[in-house]
Design an enzyme around this catalytic site. Sequence first.
Site, PDB file in Angstrom:
ATOM      1  N   ARG A  75       0.871  -1.192   0.000  1.00 20.23           N
ATOM      2  CA  ARG A  75       0.000   0.000   0.000  1.00 20.23           C
ATOM      3  C   ARG A  75       0.896   1.226   0.000  1.00 20.23           C
ATOM      4  O   ARG A  75       2.108   1.125   0.151  1.00 20.23           O
ATOM      5  CB  ARG A  75      -1.020  -0.010   1.152  1.00 20.23           C
ATOM      6  CG  ARG A  75      -0.635  -0.585   2.462  1.00 20.23           C
ATOM      7  CD  ARG A  75       0.468   0.133   3.189  1.00 20.23           C
ATOM      8  NE  ARG A  75       0.177   1.552   3.350  1.00 20.23           N
ATOM      9  CZ  ARG A  75       1.079   2.478   3.581  1.00 20.23           C
ATOM     10  NH1 ARG A  75       2.360   2.162   3.692  1.00 20.23           N
ATOM     11  NH2 ARG A  75       0.750   3.747   3.728  1.00 20.23           N
TER      12      ARG A  75
ATOM     13  N   ARG B  78      -7.393  -0.519  -6.879  1.00 21.08           N
ATOM     14  CA  ARG B  78      -7.670   0.599  -5.954  1.00 21.08           C
ATOM     15  C   ARG B  78      -7.813   1.871  -6.801  1.00 21.08           C
ATOM     16  O   ARG B  78      -6.981   2.112  -7.684  1.00 21.08           O
ATOM     17  CB  ARG B  78      -6.538   0.764  -4.919  1.00 21.08           C
ATOM     18  CG  ARG B  78      -6.478  -0.380  -3.902  1.00 21.08           C
ATOM     19  CD  ARG B  78      -5.563  -0.055  -2.728  1.00 21.08           C
ATOM     20  NE  ARG B  78      -6.180   0.860  -1.782  1.00 21.08           N
ATOM     21  CZ  ARG B  78      -5.511   1.424  -0.764  1.00 21.08           C
ATOM     22  NH1 ARG B  78      -4.231   1.181  -0.579  1.00 21.08           N
ATOM     23  NH2 ARG B  78      -6.136   2.240   0.065  1.00 21.08           N
TER      24      ARG B  78
ATOM     25  N   GLN C 102      -2.196   2.873   9.882  1.00 21.80           N
ATOM     26  CA  GLN C 102      -0.882   2.879   9.214  1.00 21.80           C
ATOM     27  C   GLN C 102       0.142   3.697   9.992  1.00 21.80           C
ATOM     28  O   GLN C 102       1.338   3.410   9.960  1.00 21.80           O
ATOM     29  CB  GLN C 102      -0.996   3.457   7.790  1.00 21.80           C
ATOM     30  CG  GLN C 102      -1.734   2.580   6.809  1.00 21.80           C
ATOM     31  CD  GLN C 102      -3.202   2.931   6.719  1.00 21.80           C
ATOM     32  OE1 GLN C 102      -3.820   3.336   7.705  1.00 21.80           O
ATOM     33  NE2 GLN C 102      -3.795   2.754   5.560  1.00 21.80           N
TER      34      GLN C 102
ATOM     35  N   ASP D 287      -2.038  10.928  -2.513  1.00 16.02           N
ATOM     36  CA  ASP D 287      -2.403   9.829  -3.418  1.00 16.02           C
ATOM     37  C   ASP D 287      -2.781  10.318  -4.810  1.00 16.02           C
ATOM     38  O   ASP D 287      -2.647   9.598  -5.786  1.00 16.02           O
ATOM     39  CB  ASP D 287      -3.552   9.012  -2.821  1.00 16.02           C
ATOM     40  CG  ASP D 287      -3.044   8.226  -1.630  1.00 16.02           C
ATOM     41  OD1 ASP D 287      -2.970   8.804  -0.521  1.00 16.02           O
ATOM     42  OD2 ASP D 287      -2.656   7.065  -1.809  1.00 16.02           O
TER      43      ASP D 287
ATOM     44  N   ASN E 290      -5.320  12.579   0.163  1.00 15.44           N
ATOM     45  CA  ASN E 290      -4.440  11.735   0.988  1.00 15.44           C
ATOM     46  C   ASN E 290      -5.330  11.005   1.994  1.00 15.44           C
ATOM     47  O   ASN E 290      -6.555  11.188   2.020  1.00 15.44           O
ATOM     48  CB  ASN E 290      -3.371  12.584   1.677  1.00 15.44           C
ATOM     49  CG  ASN E 290      -2.301  11.728   2.331  1.00 15.44           C
ATOM     50  OD1 ASN E 290      -1.770  10.795   1.719  1.00 15.44           O
ATOM     51  ND2 ASN E 290      -1.979  11.990   3.586  1.00 15.44           N
TER      52      ASN E 290
HETATM   53  O1  MRU Z   1      -4.506   3.375   2.096  1.00 13.84           O
HETATM   54  P1  MRU Z   1      -3.036   3.554   2.007  1.00 13.84           P
HETATM   55  O2  MRU Z   1      -2.274   3.005   3.167  1.00 13.84           O
HETATM   56  O3  MRU Z   1      -2.490   3.059   0.687  1.00 13.84           O
HETATM   57  O4  MRU Z   1      -2.853   5.136   2.024  1.00 13.84           O
HETATM   58  C1  MRU Z   1      -1.577   5.674   1.982  1.00 13.84           C
HETATM   59  C2  MRU Z   1      -1.551   7.149   2.042  1.00 13.84           C
HETATM   60  O5  MRU Z   1      -2.559   7.819   2.141  1.00 13.84           O
HETATM   61  C3  MRU Z   1      -0.200   7.791   1.885  1.00 13.84           C
HETATM   62  O6  MRU Z   1      -0.106   8.954   2.627  1.00 13.84           O
HETATM   63  C4  MRU Z   1       0.011   8.119   0.390  1.00 13.84           C
HETATM   64  O7  MRU Z   1      -0.208   6.985  -0.382  1.00 13.84           O
HETATM   65  C5  MRU Z   1       1.346   8.664   0.131  1.00 13.84           C
HETATM   66  S1  MRU Z   1       2.578   7.447   0.290  1.00 13.84           S
HETATM   67  C6  MRU Z   1       4.090   8.057  -0.086  1.00 13.84           C
END
Ligand code: MRU
Length: 346
Positions: free
Chosen positions: A52, A93, A200, A241, A251
């Site tokens: 992820r 996703r 996370q 993202d 994000n």
């Molecule tokens: O759902 P996730 O864990 O994939 O979300 C991750 C995030 O929101 C991060 O902040 C984003 O992907 C930037 S990672 C360098």
Amino acid sequence: MLEEKTIEWIEISKYNGFSRMIDQTLLPLEYKKVDIKSSKDIYNAIKTMIVRGAPAIGIAGAHGVALGAIENIESENFIDEIKNTAKYINSSRPTAVNLNWAINEQLKILEENKEKSNREITELLIQNAVKLENEDIEINKKIGEHGSAVIPKGATVLTHCNAGALATVGWGTALGVIRSAYLKDKTIKVFADETRPRLQGAKLTTYELTRDGIDTTLISDNMSAYFMKKNMIDVVVTGADRIALNGDSANKIGTYLLAISAKYHNIPFYICAPKSTIDPDIKSGEEIVIELRSKEEVTTVNDKLICAQGVNIINPSFDVTPAELITGIITEYGIFKPNEIYKLFE
Ligand code: MRU
């Protein structure tokens, strides 16, 4: 510092291999790598968040297209099969544009070389996946170098979710900025939001930063305004993202709330992301598709129910922070005002 790659291509031959990645669903309790040997398993690894973080799932997508070529190397419909695989993986996703970007980089290679043999094309797709993989670390180090300039000496930096080595191939974007700043100033400290529902921040960010020896305090998501008011936060850095051409940035859910709090308390708020996170096809954040995830992510913690059974749940995984709340977007090309980020595409 976490030097091992989060995700890497393992070569068997020039036209055969597989993807090896850290299983992030097990951290911080267990550090285990898994070998992903089919495009279907790449789709599942992205969907179930074994891998992820926007840049990391981009590389997983590039590996997936290479695996699609390997799977179809004897097929007469080789080109179409790869295109179908690309479409399938891209649907795993919806929000992080890096997935779409990396898959498109692979499709460009396919298009430019479609007259070549199946074997030659497979070799080129593998080479390109490995190139994107290696470039990701270089890009993050550049983001770190530019970003370290905005971290004041002795600062306490607040971050949300995990935008670290684990969310990329290595080094990280927001955590890359923190790492680069820490190399210059060992007195900086980090406050990490736990980042419900999937935690996370608690599970991955504290794992990375404490391994690096960086002074890290874990807070629950509802504490940030309290610490801002007490002047205990100097700057906020997060990843992204998908960034629209006007600077609106998607994000992890909760980032928007953090940006509002930061603005109210006059604390600089930076987004850290590679150019591949900017979507040149969308003008504003209104156009960003927000992933909705399962109810269980909210109703349970470590598989244990934490609320009344049957209560209504909505679980958007991301939110969009409007450009006006963002002090700057830190990229490998330097730091941009959100309303100037479009210049990267001129
Ligand atoms: O759902 P996730 O864990 O994939 O979300 C991750 C995030 O929101 C991060 O902040 C984003 O992907 C930037 S990672 C360098």
